[in-house]
Scaffold this active site. Sequence first.
Site, PDB file in Angstrom:
ATOM      1  N   LYS A 143       5.768   3.937  16.944  1.00 16.52           N
ATOM      2  CA  LYS A 143       5.768   2.923  16.133  1.00 16.52           C
ATOM      3  C   LYS A 143       7.179   3.077  15.008  1.00 16.52           C
ATOM      4  CE  LYS A 143       2.850   0.415  13.075  1.00 16.52           C
ATOM      5  NZ  LYS A 143       1.469   0.204  12.317  1.00 16.52           N
ATOM      6  N   SER A 183       5.895   5.146   8.616  1.00 16.01           N
ATOM      7  CA  SER A 183       5.359   4.952   7.477  1.00 16.01           C
ATOM      8  C   SER A 183       6.268   5.317   6.250  1.00 16.01           C
ATOM      9  CB  SER A 183       3.842   5.729   7.382  1.00 16.01           C
ATOM     10  OG  SER A 183       3.546   5.749   6.035  1.00 16.01           O
ATOM     11  N   ASN A 236       5.273   5.967   3.250  1.00 18.39           N
ATOM     12  CA  ASN A 236       4.391   6.728   2.242  1.00 18.39           C
ATOM     13  C   ASN A 236       4.142   8.112   2.471  1.00 18.39           C
ATOM     14  OD1 ASN A 236       4.067   4.198   0.867  1.00 18.39           O
ATOM     15  ND2 ASN A 236       2.427   3.596   2.671  1.00 18.39           N
ATOM     16  N   THR A 237       4.915   8.882   3.451  1.00 17.06           N
ATOM     17  CA  THR A 237       4.870  10.313   3.847  1.00 17.06           C
ATOM     18  C   THR A 237       6.245  10.640   3.598  1.00 17.06           C
ATOM     19  OG1 THR A 237       2.721  10.298   5.013  1.00 17.06           O
ATOM     20  CG2 THR A 237       4.282  12.052   5.364  1.00 17.06           C
ATOM     21  N   PHE A 267      -1.397   8.176   4.364  1.00 16.75           N
ATOM     22  CA  PHE A 267      -2.241   9.135   5.544  1.00 16.75           C
ATOM     23  C   PHE A 267      -3.514   9.595   5.086  1.00 16.75           C
ATOM     24  CE2 PHE A 267       1.690   9.740   8.553  1.00 16.75           C
ATOM     25  CZ  PHE A 267       1.618   8.336   8.917  1.00 16.75           C
ATOM     26  N   ASN A 290       0.831  -1.162   0.072  1.00 13.44           N
ATOM     27  CA  ASN A 290       0.017   0.096  -0.032  1.00 13.44           C
ATOM     28  C   ASN A 290       0.823   1.121  -0.042  1.00 13.44           C
ATOM     29  OD1 ASN A 290      -0.494   2.065   2.488  1.00 13.44           O
ATOM     30  ND2 ASN A 290       0.389  -0.026   3.305  1.00 13.44           N
ATOM     31  N   ASN A 345       6.263  -1.319  11.521  1.00 17.09           N
ATOM     32  CA  ASN A 345       5.616  -1.044  10.345  1.00 17.09           C
ATOM     33  C   ASN A 345       5.620  -1.925   9.113  1.00 17.09           C
ATOM     34  OD1 ASN A 345       3.694   1.124   8.564  1.00 17.09           O
ATOM     35  ND2 ASN A 345       4.054   2.695  10.076  1.00 17.09           N
TER      36      ASN A 345
END
Length: 455
Positions: A314, A272, A274-275, A189, A185, A343
Amino acid sequence: MTTRVALKLLKEHVLHKINPGFAASRHFSSVPPPPRSKIPQFSKKGRILTGATLSLLIGGGAYASTVDEATFCGWLFSATKIVNPFFAFLDPEVAHRLAVSAAARGWVPREKRPDPSILGQEVWGRRFSNPLGLAAGFDKNAEAVDGLLAVGFGFVEVGSVTPVPQEGNPKPRIFRLPNEGAIINRCGFNSEGIVAVAKRLGAQHGKRKLDETSTSSSPSTGGVTHGGKAGPGILGVNLGKNKTSEDADADYVQGVHTLSQYADYLVINVSSPNTPGLRQLQGRKQLKDLVKKVQAARNEMQWGEEGPPPLLVKIAPDLSKQDLEDIAAVALALHLDGLIISNTTISRPDPVREDPVAKESGGLSGKPLFDLSTSILKETYLLTKGKIPLIGCGGISSGEDAYKKIRAGATLVQLYTAFAYGGPALIPQIKAELASCLERDGFKSIHEAVGADCR
């Protein structure tokens, strides 16, 4: 109640409760065509899924009239194995949206059977009936907390929640690798923002308080009260930062000020993939400064006898030994309440790398992540000398997997991808298998097994 009456009542309940987005009027001509809903309209695949669900509900109504509650509960969980495969025919994000909506409306089985006593434990002064939690990312906007806890999770973590609403990355952004039991994925966010989530959690909290008040007038059973602010289970709130924010610390502080009153524990998500730039916050100085500010924001608020919610961080599985040493040092020095490990990963371990979908960017979750995340978990347990509760997350799909995480140092465990593939039936299965693993090796509690492979 006769079978005929049970079926009639169940049919009326379904007609009254069913979401307008499902084409119920095609099955019952007496109901006028409903208006469009926010849930996507489905073609043949959606109608098949709806029909299968209705068939199970109606068949279950007949079955319920002849058996006790516990037996019927077990049947409902088993029946979800029939419905769950239909989700594979839907786009991953549509399937996810539908699953959240179903849980929010209570269209999921409710666990009526008590958890095995060996799975209960106290962490952060809170009583967990079992150590199995749902990781952040499933219920991003706190829409289905009650329904998900009712499925049998010991705790549910919502989020990640950003201060300002944001759409996240462009679609498509979720990709299945079913042969490997994995998902990639790059959602980034996507969040309704802290105001919307606060309103939702506030309403849920108020309803629970009202229920507790009305219940308190009833004769006491003398039992111990379990759970936390989410009622029967524990609620974690995972905080993120906005993609375009220039002050990450301020984003997390804002999240604490707005949402901590509803949380049994808080999570700073700095892992994450993805940021842009988010994982840089895991550096020793950056993490130390961030945790100090968030702790100060939490501690300056007014708290009752129970005190402020525990604060966790995390972390990613793609960290060097030096990175882990720095994080462990910060956690110990600042008396962090816990770490979640881990994560998703940006790596593509075998056999995933051979799959064409592996070329998609984003974080990989599911079975291929298990070994990597468990290795990082064990190393972190050793670095923190077992002084900090750890939540093991990444690749759990069975009770044996959960047990391995616990032996590697996890006090609690979380799953997500396996739940997306296996559905509600997986939850009681994992708990039963975990209890068997503990008993098999002579442990009388989870506490005894934590870190067993590190001794």
